[in-house]
Design an enzyme around this catalytic site. Structure first.
Site, mmCIF file in Angstrom:
data_model
loop_
_atom_site.group_PDB
_atom_site.id
_atom_site.type_symbol
_atom_site.label_atom_id
_atom_site.label_comp_id
_atom_site.label_asym_id
_atom_site.label_seq_id
_atom_site.Cartn_x
_atom_site.Cartn_y
_atom_site.Cartn_z
ATOM 1 N N ASN A 107 0.810 -1.237 0.000
ATOM 2 C CA ASN A 107 0.000 0.000 0.000
ATOM 3 C C ASN A 107 0.829 1.266 0.000
ATOM 4 O O ASN A 107 0.380 2.318 -0.421
ATOM 5 C CB ASN A 107 -1.004 -0.020 1.153
ATOM 6 C CG ASN A 107 -0.335 -0.058 2.514
ATOM 7 O OD1 ASN A 107 0.801 -0.491 2.655
ATOM 8 N ND2 ASN A 107 -1.055 0.413 3.530
ATOM 9 N N GLU A 148 4.461 -2.949 12.428
ATOM 10 C CA GLU A 148 3.392 -1.967 12.177
ATOM 11 C C GLU A 148 2.249 -2.741 11.535
ATOM 12 O O GLU A 148 2.342 -3.133 10.374
ATOM 13 C CB GLU A 148 3.897 -0.871 11.239
ATOM 14 C CG GLU A 148 4.978 0.007 11.818
ATOM 15 C CD GLU A 148 4.468 0.867 12.978
ATOM 16 O OE1 GLU A 148 5.299 1.398 13.727
ATOM 17 O OE2 GLU A 148 3.242 0.998 13.130
ATOM 18 N N CYS A 186 -3.236 1.800 7.000
ATOM 19 C CA CYS A 186 -3.475 1.201 8.317
ATOM 20 C C CYS A 186 -4.024 2.210 9.306
ATOM 21 O O CYS A 186 -4.463 1.834 10.389
ATOM 22 C CB CYS A 186 -2.193 0.596 8.849
ATOM 23 S SG CYS A 186 -0.884 1.812 9.027
ATOM 24 N N GLU A 190 8.051 4.177 14.476
ATOM 25 C CA GLU A 190 8.822 4.544 13.282
ATOM 26 C C GLU A 190 8.693 6.048 13.084
ATOM 27 O O GLU A 190 7.613 6.618 13.227
ATOM 28 C CB GLU A 190 8.302 3.793 12.053
ATOM 29 C CG GLU A 190 8.493 2.282 12.183
ATOM 30 C CD GLU A 190 8.113 1.526 10.927
ATOM 31 O OE1 GLU A 190 7.172 1.939 10.219
ATOM 32 O OE2 GLU A 190 8.772 0.508 10.640
#
Ligand SMILES: NC(=O)C1=CN([C@@H]2O[C@H](COP(=O)(O)OP(=O)(O)OC[C@H]3O[C@@H](n4cnc5c(N)ncnc54)[C@H](OP(=O)(O)O)[C@@H]3O)[C@@H](O)[C@H]2O)C=CC1
Ligand SMILES: O=C(O)[C@H](O)CS(=O)(=O)O
Length: 480
Positions: free
Chosen positions: A154, A253, A287, A459
């Site tokens: 994505n 993640e 997400c 991150e």
């Protein structure tokens, strides 16, 4: 595909500074179904070779000064930004997001390389007052070593950049395995890394159709110090299990199920703008997308009307075409999931306000459904597509309980203006990130990550270095 620099469309894997050919797998444009490239299908032996090379190369890379690593990373950043148009075109072709959004991802990905190139100079340790008269204590920070990365389709550029940047800044080496659907953004990054002077073996890209076997190898190989992964919680769980045998460090993640709350005191126009970007960015395939939209009773009808008008103005189509706001879904499975969530919600009493139709290929109409019951699948599962479900609520306590009723906890959003309420809701949401009167929170300067089953680690930001560094405690005695 028209590129200013055709050499950026690279179909070979990049292993220890060499471009690797062999068996191939096809990469298709999700907007047209056309095959755009046939890319090297690396074997597990190739993956092992990349890991071996990364293990050797990491030592010399870590021995460079932070300033030397920073200079190489700065050059890589500059080359990526100079190639932004071409990298965006390649990304749009393999993933489907509209060109403007694809070019935006390139800038977003490059921002991590810029940011962590700067952080490379600031890996500070500690001195601690000795616990005995003759003791002196120092704490060093050292790179963890070889990093294995598995990244999703994505954000095929940014999800590699957001991981490789802190890794290289810390002095680690990095073997990236991009999603089978979108390997070309990764190989293009490797072309530019080579040109920037990233040493052979420090950054390798193993393209293949063997996700599970590659993950197994990275988790089992003792030369890999750490796994970093972005993708589904399901796969994150697999990697954690596989990594247990070697106590592999993990940065994960994973999936999300972001609540988006609109309170009676919200600025409704601002809330609509926020909902549009939080829900429909990347066609709902992020997400941190708003997965369920809770609207307080006093503004429910007005908000629904405004949001419906905004959704109806979206223009699905081929991302290379002028004016297109919304690309295709990535594949047939994604369409099936969207249709399943829609039919489930309607069967439980939801009402389609706008959209609701498949448009051919893997295109799906941006859709608003109202009066969604809390029992609907969209309330509990990540849709990963263009459905905005409205759920009415009455009280603050009620909606925080609804918002937190999820095994996920990545992002949450809310619109309100009462200061006390802002603090209560921000502190009450069980998520790693909260957007307050904004629907777009992702940036290289802040710690991105979640709680519960949305992952481990952060991150971006100064905190993003921690996952790639080990603390070493030195205790010096006999000093008198
Ligand atoms: N948190 C996030 O940003 C993302 C979340 N998702 C969530 O995951 C759902 C499914 O999307 P999907 O793309 O299938 O996500 P996956 O988690 O299946 O894929 C993510 C990456 O993991 C790889 N992978 C798949 N299976 C394994 C395995 N057993 N071991 C190691 N790596 C593996 C994939 O390879 P390959 O694709 O080549 O098979 C891909 O590179 C989405 O609907 C969404 O809910 C998905 C993407 C990103
Ligand atoms: O994995 C994702 O969906 C990305 O992290 C989303 S973002 O970083 O672009 O918000």
């Amino acid at each position: 595909m028209k590129l200013n620099d055709p050499t950026l469309l690279e179909t070979r894997a990049y292993i220890n500074g060499e471009w690797r050919e062999g068996d191939t797998f096809a990469v298709t444009n999700p907007a047209t179904g056309d095959v755009i490239a046939n890319v090297t299908d690396c074997s597990i032996a190739d993956v092992q070779e990349a890991i071996d090379g990364a293990y050797v190369a990491q030592k010399a890379w870590a021995a460079k000064t932070g300033k030397e690593r920073a200079a190489v990373m700065r050059k890589w950043y500059e080359l990526m930004m100079e190639a932004q148009d071409d990298l965006g075109t390649i990304l749009c072709a393999e993933m489907g997001k509209p060109l403007a959004e694809a070019k935006g991802e390139i800038a977003y990905g490059a921002s991590f390389i810029e940011w962590f190139g700067e952080e490379a100079k600031r890996v500070y340790g500690d001195t601690i007052p000795g616990h005995q008269p003759d003791k002196r204590i120092v704490v060093l920070k050292q790179p963890v070593g070889v990093v294995g990365a598995i990244t999703p389709w994505n954000f095929p550029n940014a999800m590699i950049a957001r991981k490789v940047a802190p890794a290289l800044a810390a002095g680690c080496s990095f073997v990236a395995r991009p999603a089978e659907l979108t390997p070309l953004s990764a190989t293009a990054m490797a072309v530019l890394a080579e040109r920037a002077g990233v040493p052979a073996g420090v950054f390798s890209v193993v393209t293949n159709s063997k996700a599970a076997e590659t993950g197994q190898e990275m988790c089992a190989n003792p030369k890999v110090a750490k796994i970093t992964f972005t993708g589904s919680t399901r796969v994150g769980q697999i990697l954690m299990r596989q990594g247990a045998d070697t106590i592999k460090k993990m940065s994960l993640e994973l999936g999300g199920n972001a609540p988006f709350l609109v309170f009676d005191d919200a600025d409704l126009d601002a809330a609509v703008d926020g909902a549009m970007i939080a829900k429909f960015r990347n066609n709902g395939q992020t997400c941190v997308c708003a997965n369920r939209i809770y609207v307080q009773a006093g503004v429910y009808d007005a908000f629904a009307k405004k949001l419906s008008a905004a959704i109806s103005a979206l223009k699905p189509g081929n991302g290379m075409d002028e004016g297109v706001t919304t690309g295709p879904l990535i594949n047939e499975a994604a369409v099936t999931k969207v249709e399943e969530h829609l039919s489930d919600a309607v069967s439980k009493g939801a009402r389609v306000v706008t959209g609701g139709n498949r448009l051919g290929g893997t295109f799906f109409e941006p859709t608003l459904i109202a009066d969604v019951p809390a029992t609907a699948k969209v309330s509990h599962e990540e849709t990963f597509g263009p459905i905005a479900p409205l759920i009415k609520f009455d009280t603050e306590e009620e909606v925080i309980a609804l918002a937190n009723d999820s095994e996920f906890g990545l992002a949450g959003y809310f619109y309100a203006n009462d200061l006390a309420r802002v603090w209560r809701v921000a502190e009450g949401l069980e998520t790693g990130m909260v957007g307050i009167n904004t629907g777009l929170i992702s940036t290289e300067v802040a710690p991105f990550g979640g709680v519960k089953q949305s992952g481990l680690g952060r991150e971006g930001s100064k905190y993003g270095m921690d996952d790639y560094l080990e603390l070493k405690y030195l205790c010096m005695g006999g000093i008198s």
